[in-house]
Design an enzyme around this catalytic site. Structure first.
Site, mmCIF file in Angstrom:
data_model
loop_
_atom_site.group_PDB
_atom_site.id
_atom_site.type_symbol
_atom_site.label_atom_id
_atom_site.label_comp_id
_atom_site.label_asym_id
_atom_site.label_seq_id
_atom_site.Cartn_x
_atom_site.Cartn_y
_atom_site.Cartn_z
ATOM 1 C CE LYS A 192 -6.528 -70.311 45.645
ATOM 2 N NZ LYS A 192 -7.680 -69.605 45.091
HETATM 3 C C1 LIG Z 1 -8.189 -68.839 43.874
HETATM 4 C C2 LIG Z 1 -8.279 -67.376 43.763
HETATM 5 C C3 LIG Z 1 -9.458 -66.705 43.397
HETATM 6 C C4 LIG Z 1 -10.665 -67.426 42.899
HETATM 7 O O1 LIG Z 1 -11.111 -68.388 43.790
HETATM 8 P P1 LIG Z 1 -12.214 -69.446 43.308
HETATM 9 O O2 LIG Z 1 -12.736 -69.958 44.614
HETATM 10 O O3 LIG Z 1 -11.474 -70.483 42.520
HETATM 11 O O4 LIG Z 1 -13.218 -68.737 42.511
HETATM 12 C C5 LIG Z 1 -9.475 -65.329 43.420
HETATM 13 N N1 LIG Z 1 -8.395 -64.626 43.767
HETATM 14 C C6 LIG Z 1 -7.230 -65.222 44.103
HETATM 15 C C7 LIG Z 1 -6.074 -64.375 44.515
HETATM 16 C C8 LIG Z 1 -7.139 -66.612 44.093
HETATM 17 O O5 LIG Z 1 -5.970 -67.202 44.397
#
Ligand SMILES: *Cc1c(COP(=O)(O)O)cnc(C)c1O
Length: 388
Positions: A192
């Protein structure tokens, strides 16, 4: 020239990040110290929210957000099919039922017209959702003003899944200020925009919701006398007043997050620059480029191109074979085996399914060089030419 593998996304870690983490390891607090509240305050301030509640993942934050909104058995949660499974699983964790709203065929975020039609039908059937979860796919905000206007008319609560979009703007203001929602959730997974290794954070303007999420994050335990059902037995006393989990973020993660946050603006600026470059370099290729709603200024977590469905697999394979780490975000959640077993079937959400048949996420991250980006473009052009 050596053809090293170019991933679709990756973290950017500096010596300062490493030093921030090491420093915490040499203090007394590895958990429940000063770093987590400092990180919460810094993120909340950056996005214009009154409260931030850090957790060990965005998945946990989505669950805690649903708990804070009292989602439970007999309730419905709606999200989009084009998302990571966590956006809908959070409803299932609460014992609620889950359903989906198709995406817009141009922006790939929740379709306002589909939402509107589905709410009208649900009201007639007595099955209105308690919570909807629009997803800011690729970093582009969903059309939150319209979504909130439509949803709030039916008393529906809104959680923004902003896992892709810290640093993005909507109508000139930061995503995360919750002006069109109750709670916004960010992810700090390494792919991210900024990372805490694993980690997530929920923002809200509502002190009561923030407190409920804090309790959900830490066993439902309070040390505040005014939250207890009877007076504390003594200075050692705590009370469990609700059912919570251990969803806490560590001090190490928060220190890394604080250090990363100082570079958020430069990360997003570079991602925007790379996206603009892709727009230019890919303009003459037979691909659909990502459309942007005029209200949004994306953080560009992902750059997704669409290629004709009958060439999709071949183009994908050719790029992988050429060392380009393409990926596909996302397989429509309702077509996952676990969801099919609940009764969902292919054909229910045509825009999400058409997108899935054509979408390819090509490499995009702050550390991507112009030269590597040029290589991605050249390989994509080659793959399109040979599959013609
Ligand atoms: C990455 C992601 C999540 C989950 O995030 P984590 O921190 O890995 O639990 C939820 N929703 C979307 C759209 C994502 O891209």
């Amino acid at each position: 020239m050596t053809n090293t593998f170019i991933p679709y996304g990756r973290q950017d870690i500096t010596d300062e990040d490493v030093a921030a983490v090491v420093e915490v390891l040499q203090t007394d607090f590895l958990t429940q110290g000063p770093q987590v509240p400092a990180f919460e305050a810094a993120v909340a301030e950056r996005v214009g929210a009154a409260h931030g509640v850090a957790m060990n993942s965005a998945t946990s934050a989505l669950h805690a957000a649903c708990m804070a909104l009292d989602l439970g058995p007999g309730d419905w949660l709606w999200t989009v099919p084009t998302t990571f499974v966590a956006s809908s699983n959070c409803g299932l964790y609460c014992g609620a039922q889950v359903d989906f709203v198709d995406i817009d065929h141009e922006t790939y975020t929740m379709s306002v017209s589909a939402l509107s039609a589905k709410l009208e039908a649900a009201q007639a059937a007595g099955t209105l959702p308690k919570v909807i979860v629009p997803v800011h796919l690729c970093g582009q905000s969903a059309d939150m003003e319209a979504i909130s206007r439509v949803a709030r008319a039916y008393g529906v609560k809104i959680i923004e899944d902003a896992s892709h979009s810290i640093g993005a703007d909507h109508q000139g203001l930061p995503v995360g200020d919750c002006r069109y929602s109750d709670i916004t959730v960010f992810s700090f997974h390494p792919v991210k925009i900024i990372t805490t290794c694993e980690g997530g954070l929920a923002t809200t303007q509502d002190a009561g919701l923030a407190r409920k999420m804090e309790l959900a994050r830490s066993h439902g335990i309070t040390r505040e006398a005014d939250e207890m059902t009877h007076a504390p037995d003594g200075p050692w006393y705590y009370q469990q007043v609700t059912l919570g989990y251990n969803y806490r973020m560590t001090e190490i993660q928060a220190a890394l997050g604080l250090s990363q946050l100082t570079r958020l603006d430069s990360f997003v600026a570079r991602r925007r620059e790379l996206a603009a470059r892709y727009n230019q370099l890919l303009a003459d290729l037979p691909v659909t480029l990502p459309a942007q709603h005029p209200d949004t200024n994306s953080s560009w977590h992902l750059y997704v191109v669409r290629v004709a469905a009958d060439r999709h697999a071949a183009v994908f394979d050719a790029l992988r074979a050429a060392g380009i780490g393409v990926n596909l975000h996302y397989i429509p959640v309702h077509t996952q085996p676990y969801y099919r077993a609940m009764g969902f079937a292919e054909g229910q959400f045509p825009n999400a399914e058409a997108y899935y048949a054509e979408a390819i996420s090509i490499p995009l991250y702050a550390g991507l060089s112009d030269a590597d980006q040029d290589r991605v473009v050249a390989e994509l052009a080659k793959a399109l030419a040979v599959t013609q």
